[in-house]
Design an enzyme around this catalytic site. Structure first.
Site, PDB file in Angstrom:
ATOM      1  N   ASP A  60       0.826  -1.213   0.000  1.00  0.00           N
ATOM      2  CA  ASP A  60       0.000   0.000   0.000  1.00  0.00           C
ATOM      3  C   ASP A  60       0.863   1.266   0.000  1.00  0.00           C
ATOM      4  OD1 ASP A  60      -2.285   1.495   0.028  1.00  0.00           O
ATOM      5  OD2 ASP A  60      -2.740   1.182   2.140  1.00  0.00           O
ATOM      6  N   HIS A  62       3.101   3.278  -8.950  1.00  0.00           N
ATOM      7  CA  HIS A  62       2.931   1.855  -9.245  1.00  0.00           C
ATOM      8  C   HIS A  62       4.179   1.293  -9.937  1.00  0.00           C
ATOM      9  CE1 HIS A  62      -1.030   2.167  -7.748  1.00  0.00           C
ATOM     10  NE2 HIS A  62      -1.529   2.854  -8.766  1.00  0.00           N
ATOM     11  N   LEU A 105      11.307 -20.279  -4.639  1.00  0.00           N
ATOM     12  CA  LEU A 105      10.252 -19.432  -4.066  1.00  0.00           C
ATOM     13  C   LEU A 105       8.920 -19.599  -4.815  1.00  0.00           C
ATOM     14  CD1 LEU A 105       9.387 -16.963  -2.226  1.00  0.00           C
ATOM     15  CD2 LEU A 105      10.044 -15.517  -4.168  1.00  0.00           C
TER      16      LEU A 105
HETATM   17  C1  FPP Z   1      -1.625   0.355  -3.415  1.00  0.00           C
HETATM   18  O1  FPP Z   1      -1.213   1.668  -3.519  1.00  0.00           O
HETATM   19  C2  FPP Z   1      -1.211  -0.390  -4.555  1.00  0.00           C
HETATM   20  C3  FPP Z   1      -2.042  -0.933  -5.489  1.00  0.00           C
HETATM   21  C4  FPP Z   1      -3.508  -0.857  -5.487  1.00  0.00           C
HETATM   22  C5  FPP Z   1      -1.517  -1.619  -6.625  1.00  0.00           C
HETATM   23  C6  FPP Z   1      -0.280  -2.396  -6.315  1.00  0.00           C
HETATM   24  C7  FPP Z   1       0.421  -2.521  -7.551  1.00  0.00           C
HETATM   25  C8  FPP Z   1       1.746  -2.630  -7.661  1.00  0.00           C
HETATM   26  C9  FPP Z   1       2.735  -2.727  -6.604  1.00  0.00           C
HETATM   27  C10 FPP Z   1       2.283  -2.647  -8.980  1.00  0.00           C
HETATM   28  C11 FPP Z   1       1.673  -3.708  -9.774  1.00  0.00           C
HETATM   29  C12 FPP Z   1       2.367  -4.960  -9.629  1.00  0.00           C
HETATM   30  C13 FPP Z   1       1.975  -5.983 -10.336  1.00  0.00           C
HETATM   31  C14 FPP Z   1       2.744  -7.238 -10.324  1.00  0.00           C
HETATM   32  C15 FPP Z   1       0.781  -5.857 -11.155  1.00  0.00           C
HETATM   33  P1  FPP Z   1      -2.317   2.789  -3.648  1.00  0.00           P
HETATM   34  O2  FPP Z   1      -2.459   3.123  -5.084  1.00  0.00           O
HETATM   35  O3  FPP Z   1      -3.579   2.323  -2.989  1.00  0.00           O
HETATM   36  O4  FPP Z   1      -1.650   3.947  -2.880  1.00  0.00           O
HETATM   37  P2  FPP Z   1      -2.393   5.066  -2.011  1.00  0.00           P
HETATM   38  O5  FPP Z   1      -3.119   4.348  -0.908  1.00  0.00           O
HETATM   39  O6  FPP Z   1      -1.255   5.903  -1.521  1.00  0.00           O
HETATM   40  O7  FPP Z   1      -3.317   5.792  -2.932  1.00  0.00           O
END
Ligand code: FPP
Length: 253
Positions: free
Chosen positions: A28, A45, A139
């Site tokens: 997150d 991301h 893994l």
């Molecule tokens: C949370 O940050 C993250 C996500 C919803 C997406 C996670 C995605 C990745 C780490 C990259 C994608 C990886 C793959 C393998 C597809 P947020 O956007 O909710 O952040 P915020 O809470 O600060 O808005």
């Protein structure tokens, strides 16, 4: 917001640390990481994928057997269309460009979540990476994509109900193991630890059934900043926990 007091600065050595067999991570804070730097959320991301690669390497190095990461939840569909498309494109790119290094590092990939609603070409890509890495013995990388813990329990219940309706399973024969085997995570041991970055302290529909006895560890840094020091602090916190599984004994398993 307080961070687990068991988390202390890096000690400089890893002897005596307990290594979880299965680590779950709610990655997150990508958006906040980007916003704090005046960048579009999508940059967060991209940095999140870099942090994921780093974590995969750390898990291999420290001997974590199973790593499950939450990369797109069934609730994330409420985000702007462009951001959703971007995350989907990142998954495609991750699967395609990292396949070689995942293979050379003996990583077995499984992607769990609802396939309905995903583009057929993405489903083929997912099937392909799972098939190609199926015989790897290192893994186990489990990517929860279009995943929700409640939806997982619903799909498992439907499978079991169909077995009952067909007369192949008596309701009285349903056990926890019947449910374990029907979940997306069938065959994967329950997570020992679930880590969430960015200071939020929620499970947000991640591995609800499977995480019943997981140690929850919340860290302040946003996901793109999660590095080896963060990882070691998580191991230290986990090592300090007394896992009783409802009993009274000290750390077992
Ligand atoms: C949370 O940050 C993250 C996500 C919803 C997406 C996670 C995605 C990745 C780490 C990259 C994608 C990886 C793959 C393998 C597809 P947020 O956007 O909710 O952040 P915020 O809470 O600060 O808005």
């Amino acid at each position: 917001m307080s961070v687990d007091p068991a988390i202390s600065p890096r000690s400089g050595h890893t002897s005596g640390l307990k290594i979880p067999g299965h680590l779950g991570v709610i990655m997150d804070g990508n958006g906040r990481w980007a916003t704090a730097r005046g960048k579009p959320r999508t940059e967060g991301h991209v940095a999140g994928v870099r942090a994921l690669r780093r974590l995969v390497e750390l898990c291999i190095r420290y001997g974590v057997a199973h790593l499950t990461v939450f990369s797109f939840s069934s609730e994330n569909w409420s985000r702007p269309h462009e951001e959703i498309s971007f995350i989907f494109a990142l998954l495609r790119r991750f699967v395609a460009t990292d396949l070689e290094s995942l293979m050379s590092n003996n990583v077995k990939v499984r992607i769990i979540g609802l396939r309905e609603g995903l583009d057929p070409s993405l489903c083929r890509l997912i099937d392909d990476v799972e098939r190609r890495t199926a015989d790897n013995t290192g893994l186990n990388l489990i990517v929860a994509f279009n995943y929700g813990g409640k939806a997982d329990i619903v799909q498992a219940t439907r499978q079991i109900a169909a077995e009952v309706a067909a007369g192949r399973l008596a309701p009285s024969a349903i056990t926890e193991d019947t449910i374990n085997r029907a979940l997306y995570t069938s065959g994967i041991p329950d997570p020992d630890v679930i880590v969430r970055t960015s200071g939020e302290q929620r499970v947000s529909n991640f591995l609800l059934w499977q995480g019943a006895y997981a140690e929850l560890i919340f860290v302040e840094e946003n996901w793109p900043d999660f590095d080896e020091n963060s990882f070691l602090r998580v191991l230290e916190a986990y090592s300090a926990r007394d896992r009783r599984f409802g009993g009274v004994g000290t750390f077992k398993r």
